[in-house]
Design an enzyme around this catalytic site. Structure first.
Site, PDB file in Angstrom:
ATOM      1  N   ARG A  31       0.986  -1.190  -0.075  1.00 37.16           N
ATOM      2  CA  ARG A  31      -0.012  -0.134   0.002  1.00 37.16           C
ATOM      3  C   ARG A  31       0.947   1.495  -0.051  1.00 37.16           C
ATOM      4  NH1 ARG A  31      -3.241  -3.393  -1.136  1.00 37.16           N
ATOM      5  NH2 ARG A  31      -5.205  -3.567  -0.230  1.00 37.16           N
TER       6      ARG A  31
ATOM      7  N   HIS B 259       1.334  -0.383 -10.389  1.00 38.59           N
ATOM      8  CA  HIS B 259       0.317  -1.132  -9.734  1.00 38.59           C
ATOM      9  C   HIS B 259      -0.089  -2.506 -10.389  1.00 38.59           C
ATOM     10  CE1 HIS B 259      -2.932  -0.815  -6.356  1.00 38.59           C
ATOM     11  NE2 HIS B 259      -2.904  -2.039  -6.528  1.00 38.59           N
TER      12      HIS B 259
END
Length: 311
Positions: free
Chosen positions: A226, A274
């Site tokens: 994260r 990502h």
């Protein structure tokens, strides 16, 4: 009476998941189930859910037995006070395999110093002897389903692996630490650190100026977890000073990462968009339907979330 399954996610997800879900339902003996994006709340038995959907108030769903999350992350839903039924996170075998492969690749890249040759821009012949895995200390911050599987894989390759979590964990072959003192001990070993913690108030800025200073000089950081786990300004300062040799970052506080973000141009940062792991609709659908089967059979759901901990 057939089951009513509400697919509460954005329309693009529906086009990806409808066919795999119907196939998994048919295989599990639920071929007559109603699967739709719009059902009367009082008739819904299970909610297949993405936290960014329009559904935020679960109060009308009085018959529902569980919310089955499409995401591995649950931090966007655990604080919802209208959710009083079981919540299951998505632990997708396909996602797990993807994460293991991505992390292992970047650990090996740093461990063997592959950038030396891949990015070579001269004709200098400089032989060197790469270290063995047993000579390298790798630390995994976060020993949930993903972190534990990454740790086991790296142990299998011969690395010395230490794992850290907020609460005690037990992973075969891994030195498991926890708590504030355990974090300091783990970071002191971390020649390569992999961040796989959830995004909670307690984990924000786990790597900050103080904790980065506890790592060995010349350490490497890999973050597929994260974005908020890292204090960005502190990491940039640690890279500039040489405390941290290089960082590979797959997740960020703002995504897509703005074009003017300093990470893009920093010579000691690799930005990936990502891509470390993604849920595969085919395997994720099987996980969802297995929980529906368990719910109908009166068996415990898998991957239940402890909302007191936030994960």
């Amino acid at each position: 009476m057939s089951l009513n399954l509400l697919f509460a996610a954005r329309s693009e997800r529906w086009s990806t998941y409808e066919r795999p879900l119907r196939s998994a339902l048919e295989k599990a003996g639920f071929g007559d189930a109603t699967l739709a994006m719009d059902l009367p709340p009082k008739d819904v038995d299970y909610i297949i859910y993405a936290p960014n959907s329009r559904l935020q108030d679960f109060t009308p769903y009085t018959r529902a037995k569980a919310v089955l999350n499409l995401w591995a992350g649950v931090e966007a839903i655990t604080g919802n006070e209208t959710l009083t039924i079981p919540l299951a996170r998505m632990v997708d075998p396909g996602l797990t395999k993807g994460m293991v492969e991505w992390v292992t690749g970047h650990v090996m890249r740093y461990h063997l110093g592959m950038d030396t040759d891949i990015l070579r821009n001269d004709a200098k012949w400089a032989p060197r002897t790469p270290p063995l895995a047993q000579e390298r200390q790798v630390v995994i911050l976060g020993l949930g389903a993903l972190g534990a599987e990454v740790a086991r894989t790296l142990v299998g390759l011969g690395f010395n692996v230490t794992g850290w979590a907020r609460s005690p964990k037990d992973v075969t072959g891994v030195t498991c630490l926890h708590g504030e003192a355990g974090l300091a001990e783990a970071l002191a070993l971390a020649e390569i650190a992999v961040l796989l913690l959830p995004d909670t108030a307690a984990t924000e800025n786990t790597l900050n100026a103080e904790t980065l200073a506890q790592m060995p000089k010349g350490a490497f950081i890999i973050n597929p977890g994260r974005g908020p786990l890292i204090d960005d300004a502190a990491l940039l300062a640690a890279l500039d000073s040489g405390r941290i040799a290089h960082a590979t970052l797959d997740v960020f506080r703002v995504e897509p990462l703005p074009a003017d973000d300093p990470y893009w141009s920093h010579p000691k940062v690799t930005v990936t968009p990502h891509i470390a792991a993604d849920t595969r609709a085919s395997t994720a659908s099987e996980v969802i339907v297995e929980n529906i089967r368990r719910g109908e059979a009166g068996e415990p759901f898998i991957n239940l979330v402890d909302r007191a901990l936030g994960y």
